[in-house]
Design a protein around this motif. Structure first.
Motif, PDB file in Angstrom:
ATOM      1  N   TRP A  50      -0.642   5.039  -1.405  1.00 56.11           N
ATOM      2  CA  TRP A  50      -2.060   5.076  -1.040  1.00 56.11           C
ATOM      3  C   TRP A  50      -2.223   5.152   0.473  1.00 56.11           C
ATOM      4  CZ3 TRP A  50      -4.735   0.714  -4.404  1.00 56.11           C
ATOM      5  CH2 TRP A  50      -4.727   1.126  -5.743  1.00 56.11           C
ATOM      6  N   THR A  51      -3.264   5.834   0.895  1.00 53.98           N
ATOM      7  CA  THR A  51      -3.683   5.796   2.293  1.00 53.98           C
ATOM      8  C   THR A  51      -4.543   4.565   2.512  1.00 53.98           C
ATOM      9  OG1 THR A  51      -5.696   7.054   1.879  1.00 53.98           O
ATOM     10  CG2 THR A  51      -3.690   8.311   2.404  1.00 53.98           C
ATOM     11  N   GLN A  52      -4.794   4.250   3.769  1.00 52.03           N
ATOM     12  CA  GLN A  52      -5.698   3.135   4.066  1.00 52.03           C
ATOM     13  C   GLN A  52      -7.093   3.419   3.526  1.00 52.03           C
ATOM     14  OE1 GLN A  52      -5.261   2.877   8.337  1.00 52.03           O
ATOM     15  NE2 GLN A  52      -3.584   1.398   8.190  1.00 52.03           N
ATOM     16  N   LYS A  53      -7.490   4.681   3.557  1.00 47.40           N
ATOM     17  CA  LYS A  53      -8.797   5.049   3.023  1.00 47.40           C
ATOM     18  C   LYS A  53      -8.868   4.786   1.530  1.00 47.40           C
ATOM     19  CE  LYS A  53     -12.041   8.919   2.584  1.00 47.40           C
ATOM     20  NZ  LYS A  53     -12.280  10.363   2.875  1.00 47.40           N
ATOM     21  N   ARG A  54      -7.804   5.139   0.797  1.00 44.58           N
ATOM     22  CA  ARG A  54      -7.784   4.935  -0.650  1.00 44.58           C
ATOM     23  C   ARG A  54      -7.862   3.436  -0.981  1.00 44.58           C
ATOM     24  NH1 ARG A  54      -5.410   6.663  -5.534  1.00 44.58           N
ATOM     25  NH2 ARG A  54      -6.221   5.199  -7.105  1.00 44.58           N
ATOM     26  N   LEU A  55      -7.099   2.624  -0.283  1.00 43.15           N
ATOM     27  CA  LEU A  55      -7.139   1.184  -0.529  1.00 43.15           C
ATOM     28  C   LEU A  55      -8.527   0.629  -0.208  1.00 43.15           C
ATOM     29  CD1 LEU A  55      -5.884  -1.490  -1.267  1.00 43.15           C
ATOM     30  CD2 LEU A  55      -4.944  -1.652   1.053  1.00 43.15           C
ATOM     31  N   GLU A  87     -11.332   2.169  -0.454  1.00 39.63           N
ATOM     32  CA  GLU A  87     -12.235   2.559  -1.537  1.00 39.63           C
ATOM     33  C   GLU A  87     -12.068   1.654  -2.752  1.00 39.63           C
ATOM     34  OE1 GLU A  87     -11.102   6.596  -2.087  1.00 39.63           O
ATOM     35  OE2 GLU A  87     -12.419   7.369  -0.483  1.00 39.63           O
ATOM     36  N   GLU A  88     -10.838   1.241  -3.011  1.00 39.35           N
ATOM     37  CA  GLU A  88     -10.564   0.390  -4.162  1.00 39.35           C
ATOM     38  C   GLU A  88     -11.215  -0.983  -4.031  1.00 39.35           C
ATOM     39  OE1 GLU A  88      -8.935   0.975  -7.030  1.00 39.35           O
ATOM     40  OE2 GLU A  88      -8.601   3.090  -6.531  1.00 39.35           O
ATOM     41  N   HIS A 109     -11.914   2.266   5.774  1.00 38.87           N
ATOM     42  CA  HIS A 109     -10.486   2.319   6.080  1.00 38.87           C
ATOM     43  C   HIS A 109     -10.146   1.649   7.408  1.00 38.87           C
ATOM     44  CE1 HIS A 109     -11.798   5.730   8.550  1.00 38.87           C
ATOM     45  NE2 HIS A 109     -10.669   5.603   9.205  1.00 38.87           N
ATOM     46  N   ARG A 169       0.831  -1.212   0.000  1.00 43.61           N
ATOM     47  CA  ARG A 169       0.000   0.000   0.000  1.00 43.61           C
ATOM     48  C   ARG A 169       0.864   1.258   0.000  1.00 43.61           C
ATOM     49  NH1 ARG A 169      -1.290   3.379   3.839  1.00 43.61           N
ATOM     50  NH2 ARG A 169      -0.678   2.019   5.575  1.00 43.61           N
TER      51      ARG A 169
END
Length: 279
Positions: A34-39, A41-42, A47, A29
């Motif tokens: 990427w932030t934990q939030k971005r991952l 969302e993916e 998060h 990550r």
């Protein structure tokens, strides 16, 4: 004064693999920026779940691992680490639960919720849907697995199933009243099966317990009992004879607090007619 050095803690055999998976997930990550939030969302997760995956507090299922692998372009490395994590004696024991349940000759269940094997498809889907955001996984796969387990009670040579369920389990509410109407009707229909006994612990008979945990006692063909405790994060299996007997005593206490089968059926039928009358 020299401070005492704490004794080293014993690591669970699977802990090293947990650490490997968590470190790899975080490294992949961070490498992508990427932030934990971005991952999250993916892969359609919040998060906080990603955070718990990276800390080892929660282990994703196979479907989520594949999604993480694809999102992070990890070329299967996360899946390989997850496979090593699951190739442990503890994990193999968990995976054998369904097989053990399918061979059981008798099952006793105590809980404050409708037992999974007695749930309708609609009830199960709605309940499981509420947890998908936190636990991840494919909703329909979860529903089908629950229905597979439920079919064990209807096959030839099915085990006896005794459920001691707290009354609050009958008062779950949904936006669609047909879900609970169908569930109560299903409980009444299942209570007519010769191998199924459903007894309700009314609100005024909880005894010294605020709430009984989700407790299942499975009896194998050779008479051996195994206790299964379902938790919000992980399940626990108990095989030590002394502890097993303690949980059997707890289940017996719940049984003694419960209404008779006929009284329980009357309670469920009255609730169905009063709160969910046919349109």
């Amino acid at each position: 004064m020299v401070a005492a050095v704490p004794a080293p803690q014993r690591r669970e055999p699977s802990k090293a693999f947990v650490t490997e998976f968590c470190v790899l997930l975080r490294t992949l990550r961070v490498d992508r920026g990427w932030t934990q939030k971005r991952l999250g969302e993916e892969v359609h997760l919040c998060h906080t779940v990603i955070c718990r995956y990276e800390s080892g507090d929660l282990i994703p299922n196979e479907k989520v691992v594949r999604d993480l692998d694809e999102a992070l372009k990890a070329d299967g490395s996360l899946t390989e680490a997850w496979d090593r994590l699951n190739d442990t004696p503890q994990a193999r024991w968990v995976q054998r639960y369904f097989k053990f349940e399918s061979r059981a000759t008798a099952i006793r269940h105590c809980a404050d919720f409708v037992p999974g094997v007695l749930q309708t498809r609609e009830f199960a889907r709605e309940v499981l849907r509420r947890g998908v955001e936190f636990y991840g996984g494919d909703l329909e796969e979860k529903v089908e697995y629950r229905m597979l387990r439920a079919s064990l009670l209807l096959r030839e040579g099915a085990p006896t199933f005794s459920a001691f369920v707290e009354e609050q389990a009958l008062h779950v509410t949904f936006d669609d009243p047909d879900i609970m109407r169908g569930q109560l009707s299903h409980l009444l229909a299942m209570s007519e099966k010769p191998n199924i006994r459903i007894r309700v612990v009314p609100f005024d008979r909880k005894g010294m317990f605020v709430s009984v945990p989700c407790l299942t006692i499975l009896t194998s063909p050779d008479g051996r009992d195994v206790v299964h405790l379902a938790g919000p994060l992980r399940d626990q299996y108990i095989t030590k004879e002394q502890e097993v007997q303690e949980y059997i005593a707890l289940c017996d206490h719940q049984r003694d607090q419960a209404l008779t089968e006929s009284e329980s059926i009357s309670l469920m039928r009255n609730l169905l007619e009063e709160r969910y009358p046919c349109p």
